[in-house]
Design an enzyme around this catalytic site. Structure first.
Site, PDB file in Angstrom:
ATOM      1  N   PRO A 296       4.107  29.775  17.111  1.00  0.00           N
ATOM      2  CG  PRO A 296       5.003  28.001  15.957  1.00  0.00           C
ATOM      3  CD  PRO A 296       5.054  29.468  16.034  1.00  0.00           C
ATOM      4  CD  GLU A 297       2.370  31.227  23.253  1.00  0.00           C
ATOM      5  OE1 GLU A 297       2.458  30.956  24.459  1.00  0.00           O
ATOM      6  OE2 GLU A 297       1.562  32.053  22.799  1.00  0.00           O
TER       7      GLU A 297
END
Length: 275
Positions: free
Chosen positions: A2-3
């Site tokens: 995840p960003e």
DNA sequence: ACGAGCGCCTGTCGGC
DNA sequence: TGCCGACAGGCGCTCG
């Protein structure tokens, strides 16, 4: 995985609840289970499991790619790294294959930290000051004006892509959104930061903000078995588009390596020289 | 200050 | 079909 947009989506879902699970706000922890010891960064396992029962969830937030759960007496921080996810499920349902930590609530719901590659980390802290001290500004921080962004780019002499990935410089970008933002701004990933003029800097900052905003609107990006629910992968312009025609000029998208990361760009729309 | 290399992990995919 | 290397959304460390 995840960003910023994926972590933000997960935080919002935990805060608001979803069709399949309630909000965690106001819920009281009954029991904490650590299932893979290295997942816990701080404190030790006994202290961790001893401190959590009885604490209530007050607030859920995000800073950079960290997800924060503020409790009545402590703050619980997660970093999902490459493959982490947070899931709310009924306590009686079996643990999932790669669950590394589980919080059982008095309500009969469970928060599971699932992390195939075991890179993710959890902290239980009194405050986040030292953990977050070195982080750069959030991309949407109003203090990050185009002028200020240009100044901090000038202070460095570094290839722009690795610089954008550096969480001490600006916080929240990862490999996908960096490639997408650089394409959107028409800037080559190897361009040295100090060569960007004011106009380039303003264009890049706007590209970063709009790319992240579109990611959040799409609830993040889902790829392979990692992270579900988002649809931003359907809007990739260059990421994983190697050989496909550039959406702007039709030339094939290139893939190379920059700072040991796979890097996708259009050599025509993102020239390295000539400016 | 910067970049390269590597470790940490499991899973998937393409080539042979 | 099976094996084997490359690669994957992150980041901290060492070294030159």
């Amino acid at each position: 995985m995840p960003e910023l947009p994926e972590v933000e989506t997960i935080a919002r879902n935990l805060r608001r609840g979803t069709n399949s699970a309630p909000s965690l706000i106001g819920q009281t922890i009954q029991k904490a289970r650590l299932l893979w010891s290295r997942t816990l960064a701080e404190p030790d396992a006994d202290t961790f499991q001893g401190l959590l029962p009885g604490q209530k969830v007050v607030e859920i937030g995000r800073r950079a790619k960290f997800l924060t759960i503020t409790l009545s007496e402590s703050i619980l921080v997660f970093h999902l790294r490459m493959s982490g996810d947070l899931r709310v499920e009924p306590s009686e349902s079996p643990l999932a294959k790669h669950d590394r930590m589980a919080l059982d609530f008095q309500s009969g719901w469970r928060l599971g930290f699932n992390d195939t590659r075991k890179f993710g980390r959890v902290w239980l802290l009194n405050d986040t000051n030292s953990l977050f001290a070195a982080l750069g500004l959030e991309p949407d921080d109003p203090e990050l004006t185009p002028k200020r962004f240009h100044e901090i780019l000038q202070q460095r002499k570094r290839a722009i892509k690795p610089l954008l990935l550096d969480q001490h410089f600006i916080a929240g970008l990862g490999n996908i959104y960096t490639d997408e933002a650089l394409f959107s701004a028409g800037i080559h990933p190897l361009r040295s930061s100090e060569t960007l003029d004011q106009e380039d800097a303003a264009k890049l900052l706007e590209a970063i903000r709009s790319t992240l905003a579109r990611g959040i609107e799409a609830n993040g990006a889902s790829i392979d078995w990692v992270y579900r629910g988002g649809s931003f992968q359907n809007n990739f312009q260059v990421y994983q588009q190697t050989g496909n025609p550039c959406p702007r000029c039709g030339q094939p998208i290139n893939k190379t390596t920059v700072g040991q990361r796979g890097t996708h760009f259009c050599p025509n729309c993102q020239p390295l020289t000539g400016e």
